[in-house]
Design a protein around this motif. Structure first.
Motif, PDB file in Angstrom:
ATOM      1  N   ARG A 155       0.821  -1.217   0.000  1.00  0.00           N
ATOM      2  CA  ARG A 155       0.000   0.000   0.000  1.00  0.00           C
ATOM      3  C   ARG A 155       0.855   1.268   0.000  1.00  0.00           C
ATOM      4  O   ARG A 155       0.325   2.368   0.121  1.00  0.00           O
ATOM      5  N   LEU A 156       2.159   1.103  -0.082  1.00  0.00           N
ATOM      6  CA  LEU A 156       3.113   2.222  -0.006  1.00  0.00           C
ATOM      7  C   LEU A 156       3.138   2.842   1.383  1.00  0.00           C
ATOM      8  O   LEU A 156       3.401   4.032   1.545  1.00  0.00           O
ATOM      9  N   ASP A 157       2.855   2.025   2.378  1.00  0.00           N
ATOM     10  CA  ASP A 157       2.850   2.475   3.766  1.00  0.00           C
ATOM     11  C   ASP A 157       3.974   1.811   4.550  1.00  0.00           C
ATOM     12  O   ASP A 157       4.345   0.663   4.286  1.00  0.00           O
ATOM     13  N   CYS A 158       4.483   2.550   5.538  1.00  0.00           N
ATOM     14  CA  CYS A 158       5.323   1.968   6.576  1.00  0.00           C
ATOM     15  C   CYS A 158       4.422   1.804   7.797  1.00  0.00           C
ATOM     16  O   CYS A 158       3.917   2.797   8.333  1.00  0.00           O
ATOM     17  N   GLU A 159       4.189   0.584   8.210  1.00  0.00           N
ATOM     18  CA  GLU A 159       3.193   0.321   9.249  1.00  0.00           C
ATOM     19  C   GLU A 159       3.566   0.909  10.602  1.00  0.00           C
ATOM     20  O   GLU A 159       2.705   1.107  11.459  1.00  0.00           O
ATOM     21  N   THR A 160       4.836   1.208  10.818  1.00  0.00           N
ATOM     22  CA  THR A 160       5.278   1.700  12.121  1.00  0.00           C
ATOM     23  C   THR A 160       5.654   3.182  12.119  1.00  0.00           C
ATOM     24  O   THR A 160       5.995   3.729  13.159  1.00  0.00           O
ATOM     25  N   ASP A 161       5.561   3.830  10.946  1.00  0.00           N
ATOM     26  CA  ASP A 161       6.033   5.211  10.864  1.00  0.00           C
ATOM     27  C   ASP A 161       5.292   5.949   9.746  1.00  0.00           C
ATOM     28  O   ASP A 161       5.632   5.818   8.568  1.00  0.00           O
ATOM     29  N   ALA A 162       4.281   6.727  10.140  1.00  0.00           N
ATOM     30  CA  ALA A 162       3.471   7.440   9.150  1.00  0.00           C
ATOM     31  C   ALA A 162       4.298   8.446   8.355  1.00  0.00           C
ATOM     32  O   ALA A 162       4.077   8.645   7.152  1.00  0.00           O
ATOM     33  N   LEU A 163       5.254   9.091   9.019  1.00  0.00           N
ATOM     34  CA  LEU A 163       6.073  10.080   8.322  1.00  0.00           C
ATOM     35  C   LEU A 163       6.934   9.423   7.250  1.00  0.00           C
ATOM     36  O   LEU A 163       7.195  10.028   6.200  1.00  0.00           O
ATOM     37  N   LYS A 164       7.347   8.193   7.498  1.00  0.00           N
ATOM     38  CA  LYS A 164       8.129   7.472   6.491  1.00  0.00           C
ATOM     39  C   LYS A 164       7.262   7.171   5.273  1.00  0.00           C
ATOM     40  O   LYS A 164       7.744   7.187   4.131  1.00  0.00           O
ATOM     41  N   SER A 165       5.986   6.899   5.496  1.00  0.00           N
ATOM     42  CA  SER A 165       5.056   6.694   4.384  1.00  0.00           C
ATOM     43  C   SER A 165       4.965   7.950   3.530  1.00  0.00           C
ATOM     44  O   SER A 165       4.979   7.890   2.289  1.00  0.00           O
ATOM     45  N   ILE A 166       4.871   9.100   4.200  1.00  0.00           N
ATOM     46  CA  ILE A 166       4.795  10.379   3.484  1.00  0.00           C
ATOM     47  C   ILE A 166       6.084  10.642   2.711  1.00  0.00           C
ATOM     48  O   ILE A 166       6.063  11.083   1.555  1.00  0.00           O
ATOM     49  N   ASP A 167       7.225  10.365   3.348  1.00  0.00           N
ATOM     50  CA  ASP A 167       8.516  10.552   2.682  1.00  0.00           C
ATOM     51  C   ASP A 167       8.643   9.651   1.457  1.00  0.00           C
ATOM     52  O   ASP A 167       9.239  10.039   0.438  1.00  0.00           O
ATOM     53  N   THR A 168       8.098   8.443   1.545  1.00  0.00           N
ATOM     54  CA  THR A 168       8.152   7.516   0.419  1.00  0.00           C
ATOM     55  C   THR A 168       7.342   8.045  -0.757  1.00  0.00           C
ATOM     56  O   THR A 168       7.793   8.011  -1.905  1.00  0.00           O
ATOM     57  N   LEU A 169       6.145   8.548  -0.460  1.00  0.00           N
ATOM     58  CA  LEU A 169       5.324   9.136  -1.516  1.00  0.00           C
ATOM     59  C   LEU A 169       6.056  10.310  -2.159  1.00  0.00           C
ATOM     60  O   LEU A 169       6.069  10.448  -3.392  1.00  0.00           O
ATOM     61  N   LYS A 170       6.680  11.134  -1.334  1.00  0.00           N
ATOM     62  CA  LYS A 170       7.436  12.275  -1.850  1.00  0.00           C
ATOM     63  C   LYS A 170       8.583  11.809  -2.746  1.00  0.00           C
ATOM     64  O   LYS A 170       8.844  12.402  -3.802  1.00  0.00           O
ATOM     65  N   GLN A 171       9.255  10.731  -2.351  1.00  0.00           N
ATOM     66  CA  GLN A 171      10.359  10.191  -3.154  1.00  0.00           C
ATOM     67  C   GLN A 171       9.868   9.760  -4.540  1.00  0.00           C
ATOM     68  O   GLN A 171      10.513  10.044  -5.557  1.00  0.00           O
ATOM     69  N   ILE A 172       8.723   9.085  -4.573  1.00  0.00           N
ATOM     70  CA  ILE A 172       8.189   8.601  -5.846  1.00  0.00           C
ATOM     71  C   ILE A 172       7.743   9.767  -6.722  1.00  0.00           C
ATOM     72  O   ILE A 172       8.054   9.817  -7.919  1.00  0.00           O
ATOM     73  N   ILE A 173       7.028  10.718  -6.129  1.00  0.00           N
ATOM     74  CA  ILE A 173       6.559  11.875  -6.896  1.00  0.00           C
ATOM     75  C   ILE A 173       7.737  12.678  -7.431  1.00  0.00           C
ATOM     76  O   ILE A 173       7.741  13.134  -8.581  1.00  0.00           O
ATOM     77  N   ASP A 174       8.766  12.836  -6.607  1.00  0.00           N
ATOM     78  CA  ASP A 174       9.967  13.560  -7.050  1.00  0.00           C
ATOM     79  C   ASP A 174      10.657  12.813  -8.191  1.00  0.00           C
ATOM     80  O   ASP A 174      11.137  13.427  -9.145  1.00  0.00           O
ATOM     81  N   GLY A 175      10.665  11.478  -8.094  1.00  0.00           N
ATOM     82  CA  GLY A 175      11.262  10.670  -9.163  1.00  0.00           C
ATOM     83  C   GLY A 175      10.498  10.846 -10.475  1.00  0.00           C
ATOM     84  O   GLY A 175      11.119  11.004 -11.547  1.00  0.00           O
ATOM     85  N   ILE A 176       9.168  10.843 -10.405  1.00  0.00           N
ATOM     86  CA  ILE A 176       8.364  11.024 -11.602  1.00  0.00           C
ATOM     87  C   ILE A 176       8.595  12.431 -12.184  1.00  0.00           C
ATOM     88  O   ILE A 176       8.726  12.597 -13.401  1.00  0.00           O
ATOM     89  N   LYS A 177       8.658  13.414 -11.319  1.00  0.00           N
ATOM     90  CA  LYS A 177       8.854  14.794 -11.765  1.00  0.00           C
ATOM     91  C   LYS A 177      10.165  14.969 -12.547  1.00  0.00           C
ATOM     92  O   LYS A 177      10.203  15.706 -13.544  1.00  0.00           O
ATOM     93  N   ASN A 178      11.189  14.269 -12.107  1.00  0.00           N
ATOM     94  CA  ASN A 178      12.513  14.446 -12.718  1.00  0.00           C
ATOM     95  C   ASN A 178      12.829  13.405 -13.789  1.00  0.00           C
ATOM     96  O   ASN A 178      13.925  13.394 -14.346  1.00  0.00           O
ATOM     97  N   PHE A 179      11.887  12.542 -14.078  1.00  0.00           N
ATOM     98  CA  PHE A 179      12.115  11.440 -15.027  1.00  0.00           C
ATOM     99  C   PHE A 179      11.880  11.900 -16.467  1.00  0.00           C
ATOM    100  O   PHE A 179      10.845  12.445 -16.803  1.00  0.00           O
TER     101      PHE A 179
END
Length: 213
Positions: free
Chosen positions: A189-213
């Motif tokens: 689900r693109l979630d880190c079950e123990t760390d909500a902020l890590k889930s948000i950082d992961t989404l940011k990483q993917i969006i940033d990757g798409i932006k620069n691709f």
């Protein structure tokens, strides 16, 4: 922006809705969104990706298949496979009619990567860029496409994803055209079950990757 909602009569006569978001100016660029079964085109990944493509003057096609609906309750897994392959091909063919698109992005998540693997063989998509998010690496046809395709591609999958396989991931890394990104502690689900902020950082990483691709 102009939004057009439409539908096609898909596999076994079941209607498949889709949405085309048109830029204000005529464009020859199209981004195609192939979501998961429950992770729809309204989910954060696709919402923010759409903003990026709109800012780059891309039209956006959201394929809004609804395979969790009751209409599909009696379907076998084989029938669901046939449905998504049939329905996505039909929708894309309909949208490409009468348009002279020349640049393409395909972004698929989970179930959407089944159709994406097949659609990458279209002549129109010979130079398309592909973004594989939580791909179904247990599916031979998906893995083979990702390993052998010469299209520029990104892949994001978590090491806690039930479809992640170390062996399959190593195969992905043999493709020089594909950048494979392993997401620590991230599930399907693109979630880190123990760390909500890590889930948000992961989404940011993917969006940033798409932006620069």
């Amino acid at each position: 922006m102009k939004t057009i909602d439409n539908k096609v009569t898909g596999y076994k006569g079941i209607e498949v809705p889709y949405t085309v978001v048109l830029t204000e100016d005529y464009t020859k660029k199209l981004a195609i969104f192939l979501p998961g079964a429950g992770y729809t085109t309204k989910s954060p990944l696709f919402h923010f990706a759409e903003e990026i493509f709109q800012n780059k003057n891309y039209d956006v096609l959201r394929v809004n298949y609804q395979y969790t609906n009751k209409a599909y309750d009696g379907f076998t897994m084989k029938e669901l496979d046939e449905a998504i392959l049939h329905d996505v091909r039909l929708v894309i063919s309909e949208v490409l009619k009468g348009r002279d698109y020349q640049e393409f992005y395909l972004i698929g998540k989970s179930l959407g990567t089944i159709a994406m693997g097949a659609e990458m063989n279209r002549t129109e998509f010979s130079e398309a860029k592909a973004v594989w998010v939580t791909p179904l690496l247990n599916r031979e046809e998906v893995l083979n496409t990702m390993v052998n395709s010469k299209n520029p591609a990104l892949c994001y999958i978590g090491d806690k994803d039930r479809y992640y396989s170390p062996g399959a991931f190593e195969l992905l890394k043999t493709n020089p055209y594909l950048e494979a990104n392993l997401l620590p502690d991230i599930n399907h689900r693109l979630d880190c079950e123990t760390d909500a902020l890590k889930s948000i950082d992961t989404l940011k990483q993917i969006i940033d990757g798409i932006k620069n691709f």
